[in-house]
Motif scaffolding. Structure first.
Motif, PDB file in Angstrom:
ATOM      1  N   LEU A  68      -4.188   1.538   3.236  1.00  0.00           N
ATOM      2  CA  LEU A  68      -2.971   2.242   3.620  1.00  0.00           C
ATOM      3  C   LEU A  68      -2.083   1.330   4.448  1.00  0.00           C
ATOM      4  O   LEU A  68      -2.543   0.346   5.030  1.00  0.00           O
ATOM      5  CB  LEU A  68      -3.311   3.491   4.451  1.00  0.00           C
ATOM      6  N   LEU A  69      -0.808   1.660   4.506  1.00  0.00           N
ATOM      7  CA  LEU A  69       0.140   1.019   5.401  1.00  0.00           C
ATOM      8  C   LEU A  69       0.740   2.079   6.315  1.00  0.00           C
ATOM      9  O   LEU A  69       0.521   3.278   6.111  1.00  0.00           O
ATOM     10  CB  LEU A  69       1.246   0.321   4.606  1.00  0.00           C
ATOM     11  N   LEU A  70       1.494   1.650   7.314  1.00  0.00           N
ATOM     12  CA  LEU A  70       2.162   2.575   8.218  1.00  0.00           C
ATOM     13  C   LEU A  70       3.663   2.493   8.028  1.00  0.00           C
ATOM     14  O   LEU A  70       4.241   1.399   8.020  1.00  0.00           O
ATOM     15  CB  LEU A  70       1.812   2.248   9.675  1.00  0.00           C
ATOM     16  N   ASP A  71       4.295   3.641   7.875  1.00  0.00           N
ATOM     17  CA  ASP A  71       5.741   3.678   7.791  1.00  0.00           C
ATOM     18  C   ASP A  71       6.301   3.249   9.153  1.00  0.00           C
ATOM     19  O   ASP A  71       5.923   3.817  10.187  1.00  0.00           O
ATOM     20  CB  ASP A  71       6.211   5.089   7.446  1.00  0.00           C
ATOM     21  N   GLN A  76       3.637   7.230   9.940  1.00  0.00           N
ATOM     22  CA  GLN A  76       2.661   7.939   9.135  1.00  0.00           C
ATOM     23  C   GLN A  76       2.073   7.014   8.066  1.00  0.00           C
ATOM     24  O   GLN A  76       2.749   6.115   7.575  1.00  0.00           O
ATOM     25  CB  GLN A  76       3.303   9.155   8.459  1.00  0.00           C
ATOM     26  N   PRO A  77       0.788   7.222   7.702  1.00  0.00           N
ATOM     27  CA  PRO A  77       0.172   6.390   6.663  1.00  0.00           C
ATOM     28  C   PRO A  77       0.856   6.573   5.311  1.00  0.00           C
ATOM     29  O   PRO A  77       1.260   7.682   4.946  1.00  0.00           O
ATOM     30  CB  PRO A  77      -1.280   6.898   6.623  1.00  0.00           C
ATOM     31  N   THR A  78       0.994   5.468   4.588  1.00  0.00           N
ATOM     32  CA  THR A  78       1.562   5.479   3.243  1.00  0.00           C
ATOM     33  C   THR A  78       0.616   4.720   2.309  1.00  0.00           C
ATOM     34  O   THR A  78      -0.204   3.908   2.760  1.00  0.00           O
ATOM     35  CB  THR A  78       2.958   4.820   3.217  1.00  0.00           C
ATOM     36  N   PRO A  79       0.694   4.943   0.997  1.00  0.00           N
ATOM     37  CA  PRO A  79      -0.227   4.295   0.064  1.00  0.00           C
ATOM     38  C   PRO A  79      -0.081   2.774   0.041  1.00  0.00           C
ATOM     39  O   PRO A  79       1.015   2.238   0.202  1.00  0.00           O
ATOM     40  CB  PRO A  79       0.161   4.892  -1.293  1.00  0.00           C
TER      41      PRO A  79
END
Length: 540
Positions: A68-71, A76-79
């Protein structure tokens, strides 16, 4: 000698990690890549083994990917490597569906025969949590960030459901789990590469010559000189614009600002605040700023006899003039810290009862504690500028003067770069000038790694403070599904810190970065990590 020249000489002498290309082909490095200055020498290329520094802050985002990455805005976590995920109703099972068709890097030391799959995810985290795993003890067997989170005690089991589905079963609910899986430490290694190294009897090579799925692969490395990355042509999001990135990590010769102005560097990370006017006045460079999720603080080693007394710790807090620090060290760019959490955190306690600057009260507290005139303390100071503290030496000298004004003598001990879990001489350091850059936007990421009982065992809690009431509040906050309850728990936890003072929050810094105007596509993140895959040069 410039980074370009050193790179060419290293190639000719074969002193680098692997053989370099023909030096004639490197004469136009500027058109094919860029040089990044302002970082320390990496102790490893595996961020799982670190608690910060070049490897975790910058290199990991180039070499590795995470699930995951962070916006950068919502936090918030993102794909990323995981295309989506589901959470069980009881909050104990997290199932990740993985992307297909993702290639690992091919390097002179390894050619993969398969693409990324669930085996790689299981390997990457099993190594960290399972003491019986064949790789657990490799390279020292310490995973400071994960240990400070109690990660091994959180994970019950990692299941491979099929080649592209993996499930993490937890022992208890944890609201910060997804955010933690997006941190720079939660990188994915190649299980196939690990198996081949194990068969060859060279398991430690995985941390010195890494293989990831990121936009750039390690190509050559000269300790205390440079790190050179070359783009990964099979990168799943499209190959990077630039062919290579060179990290100038040399400490000798001219300073980093001089290297920037002379054209040896294209990018300078974290310039000292006093340098900002010089940079701003030069039309060849662009200065960017990012409000950071960070904090500079003074840790008080509560194992030391004098600092076991809360009155002494409160006195030290009362004695420090933060406004003076902001003016003299941050040149007005920082924010006074009243908590470990920055004001931009959703859990920040705006009604904090933190102790303010009051030298008279500080002297009274010392007198109560029996240390009116005879207290002598040592202050350990890492000299490397960081986004949360652009001038540690000056900060230390101001703190020294503030404490001297209330009758406390301070001996400053300096070191070029301090790794909290390994290099601080705990027997000879009473006060430690430190800081933290958040790995994600969750408040747990400030409080647990720095002050939990697990963090004390891991070595990141340099205050050596373990408070069960504080610990219980962190646990309650991690388990509840109600945001208002979680907020209340974090506010009470901050109230305990305000009273007990295991650390003295000093300031929240602004992360500055400067680059030559010919470069575009550089990104900044409040968490200090960013990929260089989008960087390109708009003129030769």
């Amino acid at each position: 000698m410039s980074a370009y020249t050193r790179l060419l000489l290293a190639c000719v002498s074969l002193a680098s990690l692997v053989g370099c290309s023909d030096p004639q082909q490197d004469s136009n490095i500027r058109s094919r890549g860029f040089v990044y200055c302002g970082q320390d020498t990496p102790a490893t290329f595996n961020p799982q083994l670190t608690d910060g520094g070049l490897t975790a802050d910058t290199l990991a985002a180039q070499i590795f990917d995470r699930l995951l990455l962070l916006d950068p805005v919502s936090h918030q976590p993102t794909p990323a490597l995981a295309s989506n995920w589901t959470i069980s109703e009881d909050g104990l099972a997290y199932t990740f569906e993985l992307r297909k068709g993702i290639a690992f890097q091919t390097t002179p030391w390894f050619t993969p025969t398969r693409e990324f799959n669930a085996q790689d995810v299981a390997f990457s985290f099993s190594r960290v949590i399972n003491p019986n795993h064949p790789y657990h003890a490799v390279s020292g067997g310490r995973y400071p960030w994960f240990d400070s989170q109690g990660f091994a005690n959180l994970i019950e089991e990692i299941e491979i459901l099929d080649p592209y589905t993996v499930r993490f079963n937890l022992k208890r609910p944890d609201n910060a789990f997804l955010a933690n899986m997006a941190t720079t430490y939660a990188v994915i290694h190649s299980a196939e590469y690990a198996s081949s190294l194990l068969r060859a009897g060279k398991p430690d090579q995985i941390d010195r010559k890494p293989i990831g799925t990121g936009p750039f692969a390690l190509y050559s490395y000269q300790p205390n000189d440079f790190v050179r990355l070359k783009r990964h042509p099979g990168y799943w999001q499209g190959q990077a614009e630039m062919e290579q990135v060179v990290f100038d990590i040399a400490s000798r010769g001219t300073g980093s600002l001089a290297k920037l102005l002379s054209g040896e560097c294209d990018v300078l990370s974290s310039p000292v605040a006093s340098q900002l006017p010089v940079i701003s006045d030069n039309d060849n460079y662009e200065l960017n700023a990012q409000t950071g999720m960070n904090v500079a603080f003074l840790a008080l080693d509560t194992n030391q006899p004098e600092l076991k007394d809360v009155r002494v710790r409160q006195a030290i807090n009362h004695a420090i003039n933060r406004e003076n620090l902001l003016n003299s060290v941050y040149y007005g760019t920082g924010t006074k810290a009243r908590s470990l959490l920055p004001p931009m955190s959703w859990a920040y306690n705006h009604n904090s009862q933190a102790l303010d600057y009051d030298p008279e009260r500080a002297q009274a507290l010392l007198k109560e504690a029996g240390y009116e005139k005879n207290l002598m303390l040592s202050l350990w100071v890492p000299l490397e500028p960081r986004p949360y503290n652009p001038s540690p030496r000056k900060t230390a000298e101001l703190i020294q003067a503030d404490l001297n004004a209330i009758g406390v003598k301070v001996n400053i001990i300096t070191q070029d770069s301090v790794r909290r879990f390994s290099t601080i001489d705990k027997a000879n350091s009473d006060l430690i000038l430190a800081g933290w850059i958040a790995d994600n936007g969750d408040p747990d990421n400030f409080l647990r790694p720095l002050l939990s009982c697990d963090a004390k065992q891991a070595g990141l809690n340099v205050a050596n403070w373990c408070n069960l009431d504080f610990e219980n509040l962190l646990e309650l906050a991690s388990r509840t599904t109600k945001l208002d309850q979680r907020l209340d728990f974090y506010h009470v936890a901050q109230d305990i810190l305000d009273k007990e003072v295991p650390i003295v929050p000093l300031a929240h810094g602004v992360h500055f970065q400067v680059h030559h105007r010919s470069l575009s596509g550089l990104q900044m993140s409040p968490f200090g990590t960013r990929s260089f895959s989008t960087v390109y040069r708009n003129e030769n």
